[in-house]
Write a protein that holds these residues in place. Sequence first.
Motif, PDB file in Angstrom:
ATOM      1  N   LEU A 193      67.631 107.256  45.638  1.00  0.00           N
ATOM      2  CA  LEU A 193      67.945 108.713  45.434  1.00  0.00           C
ATOM      3  C   LEU A 193      68.393 109.128  46.544  1.00  0.00           C
ATOM      4  O   LEU A 193      69.531 109.678  46.820  1.00  0.00           O
ATOM      5  CB  LEU A 193      66.735 109.398  44.898  1.00  0.00           C
ATOM      6  CG  LEU A 193      66.839 110.910  44.848  1.00  0.00           C
ATOM      7  CD1 LEU A 193      67.950 111.532  43.832  1.00  0.00           C
ATOM      8  CD2 LEU A 193      65.357 111.713  44.834  1.00  0.00           C
ATOM      9  N   TYR A 194      67.671 109.213  47.885  1.00  0.00           N
ATOM     10  CA  TYR A 194      68.093 109.606  48.867  1.00  0.00           C
ATOM     11  C   TYR A 194      68.874 108.792  50.055  1.00  0.00           C
ATOM     12  O   TYR A 194      69.296 109.600  51.076  1.00  0.00           O
ATOM     13  CB  TYR A 194      66.789 110.072  49.728  1.00  0.00           C
ATOM     14  CG  TYR A 194      66.063 111.175  49.011  1.00  0.00           C
ATOM     15  CD1 TYR A 194      66.578 112.495  48.999  1.00  0.00           C
ATOM     16  CD2 TYR A 194      64.711 110.852  48.440  1.00  0.00           C
ATOM     17  CE1 TYR A 194      65.689 113.618  48.260  1.00  0.00           C
ATOM     18  CE2 TYR A 194      64.258 111.908  47.738  1.00  0.00           C
ATOM     19  CZ  TYR A 194      64.453 112.995  47.712  1.00  0.00           C
ATOM     20  OH  TYR A 194      64.063 114.208  47.133  1.00  0.00           O
ATOM     21  N   GLU A 195      69.043 107.531  49.817  1.00  0.00           N
ATOM     22  CA  GLU A 195      69.920 106.542  50.582  1.00  0.00           C
ATOM     23  C   GLU A 195      70.773 105.782  50.000  1.00  0.00           C
ATOM     24  O   GLU A 195      71.702 105.192  50.638  1.00  0.00           O
ATOM     25  CB  GLU A 195      69.101 105.766  51.411  1.00  0.00           C
ATOM     26  CG  GLU A 195      67.885 106.508  52.266  1.00  0.00           C
ATOM     27  CD  GLU A 195      66.993 105.587  52.830  1.00  0.00           C
ATOM     28  OE1 GLU A 195      67.065 104.356  52.913  1.00  0.00           O
ATOM     29  OE2 GLU A 195      65.938 106.044  53.605  1.00  0.00           O
ATOM     30  N   GLY A 196      71.001 105.892  48.603  1.00  0.00           N
ATOM     31  CA  GLY A 196      71.866 104.749  47.870  1.00  0.00           C
ATOM     32  C   GLY A 196      73.327 105.472  47.407  1.00  0.00           C
ATOM     33  O   GLY A 196      73.872 104.548  47.003  1.00  0.00           O
ATOM     34  N   GLY A 197      73.508 106.432  47.913  1.00  0.00           N
ATOM     35  CA  GLY A 197      74.799 106.958  47.610  1.00  0.00           C
ATOM     36  C   GLY A 197      75.245 107.111  46.002  1.00  0.00           C
ATOM     37  O   GLY A 197      76.546 106.756  45.960  1.00  0.00           O
ATOM     38  N   LEU A 198      74.312 107.152  45.256  1.00  0.00           N
ATOM     39  CA  LEU A 198      74.649 107.328  43.967  1.00  0.00           C
ATOM     40  C   LEU A 198      75.704 108.684  43.741  1.00  0.00           C
ATOM     41  O   LEU A 198      75.571 109.578  44.359  1.00  0.00           O
ATOM     42  CB  LEU A 198      73.325 107.818  42.882  1.00  0.00           C
ATOM     43  CG  LEU A 198      72.212 106.884  43.115  1.00  0.00           C
ATOM     44  CD1 LEU A 198      70.923 107.128  42.555  1.00  0.00           C
ATOM     45  CD2 LEU A 198      72.882 105.385  42.457  1.00  0.00           C
ATOM     46  N   SER A 199      76.600 108.388  42.774  1.00  0.00           N
ATOM     47  CA  SER A 199      77.407 109.379  41.987  1.00  0.00           C
ATOM     48  C   SER A 199      77.034 109.643  40.723  1.00  0.00           C
ATOM     49  O   SER A 199      77.159 108.503  39.830  1.00  0.00           O
ATOM     50  CB  SER A 199      78.834 108.856  42.483  1.00  0.00           C
ATOM     51  OG  SER A 199      79.899 110.060  41.800  1.00  0.00           O
ATOM     52  N   VAL A 200      76.578 110.866  40.492  1.00  0.00           N
ATOM     53  CA  VAL A 200      76.052 111.113  39.188  1.00  0.00           C
ATOM     54  C   VAL A 200      76.816 112.402  38.424  1.00  0.00           C
ATOM     55  O   VAL A 200      77.152 113.332  39.043  1.00  0.00           O
ATOM     56  CB  VAL A 200      74.565 111.611  39.316  1.00  0.00           C
ATOM     57  CG1 VAL A 200      74.119 111.922  37.984  1.00  0.00           C
ATOM     58  CG2 VAL A 200      73.740 110.790  40.001  1.00  0.00           C
TER      59      VAL A 200
END
Length: 415
Positions: free
Chosen positions: A289-296
Motif C-alpha cells: 500500500l505505502y511503497e508498492g506504487g499501486l495505481s487504483v
Amino acid sequence: MKLMLRFLGFLFAVGTIFFIVGIAATAGLLWHFSKDLPDYSQLQDYEPPVMTRVHAADGSLLAEYAKERRLYLPIQAVPKLVINAFVAAEDKNFYQHPGIDIYGIMRAGMLYVENYGSSRRPQGASTITQQVAKNFLLTNEVSFERKIKEALLALRIERTYSKQKILELYLNEIYLGFGAYGVAAASLLYFDKSVHELTIAEAAYLAALPKGPNNYNPFRRHDEAVSRRNYVIDRMAEDGYITADAAEKAKKEPLNVTARPTGAHIFTAEYFAEEVRRYLYDNYGEQKLYEGGLSVRTTLDPKLQVLARKTMLNGLVNFDEGTGYRGAVGTLDVSGDWGVKLADIKALDDIDPWRMAVVLQVDDQSARIGLQPARDPSGAVLKDRDVGIVPLDGVKWAKPASGPAKPIQKVGQVL
C-alpha cells in the motif's frame, strides 16, 4: 660545489623516501577503507518505494498514500531544464570529473584549515556521484572515514554506471522537503505541476533544496529561499544553460508555492478514499500500500459525489435548524490577535465550506464575526484575517434546543 651537490642529493633522497612512504601510506589507507565498502552493484536493480495513487472513475486523482512521497522517473523523462538546474547548483563539473572533484576537495580543505578550531561545520565538496554513494550506501555521519569511503565508492560507481544512470538515481532519491523524495514528487508537492511544466524559477528552487530543505522553507524562511533560488539561476546562466535575459526575468518571479494536498484530493470523498485505503491494506498489505506504487481505479463519480454530499448537507442543515441552537463551542478572549487564538482551537472535520468563527462584536441587528484562519504547510498561521457579518435574519432560526422558545428579535439573544 661538491658539498652543494651532496646536499641536493641528500634532499632528493629524503624527498624520494618521503614520497614513497606517502604513497605507501595512502595505498594502505585506501586498502583499509576499501575492505568493507558496501556493494555498489545493487544500484543496478534499485527499486525505490513509490506512493500508491487512487483515481476516480473519470481518471482524476482521488488520493495518494505513501510513507515517502516519491514518483520514479526514468532519466529520459526528466526535462533538460530540471537536469541542468541540479547540475548547475550541485556539481557544475559533473560531466567532466571521474566521480570526485579534485578542485572542490582542495577548496574545501583550504576552508577547513582556515576555520579550524571554530564551531563552523566543514564545507562539503561532494559531487552528485558522491551524494548517490552517501544516500544509497552510507550514512550521514560527518567524519573523514565516511568521506573517504564516499569518494572510493564514487570512483567505482563512475566506472560502472553511465552519467545518465547516476543522474537518474540522484534525481529520484534526493530528499527535497515536506516528505518529497525525487524531483517528480517535489514538483507536484511544491507547485502542483508535473516536471515538464516547471518554469526556470521553479526548477531552480527545487535545485536549491538539496543543501537543506528546512533552510529554504518557502513559508518560514521565504527570503532565504528566494536568495538561494536566485543563486541557482545565476549559476545556470554562468554555465550557459540559460541566457542572461532569461535569468533576470526568472529572478523577478515571486516564489509562489502552491502546496499540493496530501490527503484526499476530492474534498467530498474523504470517507470513500479511506474505505479504499482499508481495502488495499487488508488485501495487499502495508508495504504494498505505502511503497508498492499501486495505481487504483475506483467506481467513484466525482460529479455524483458532489451532488450526494450537497443533498446530505442540506438535510443536515434542515434537521439542525429544526432542532434548535445548542450554543457556542466555547469562549475566546478576542483582544489582540484573535486569529492565532482561534486557529489553536481544533477545527471540525468534513464541514467544508463552513468554518469555525468567533463573535467579535454584537448589536441588535447584526454580529461581526472572525473566521478561523488557515495554516500554511509548515504549520504557521496565515496572516490574513477574514471577517463577516451575520444579520438578524440569519439567526432567527436559532431558538434554544431545549426549554421555552421566544421569538428572536435581537442578535444578542443568540450570540
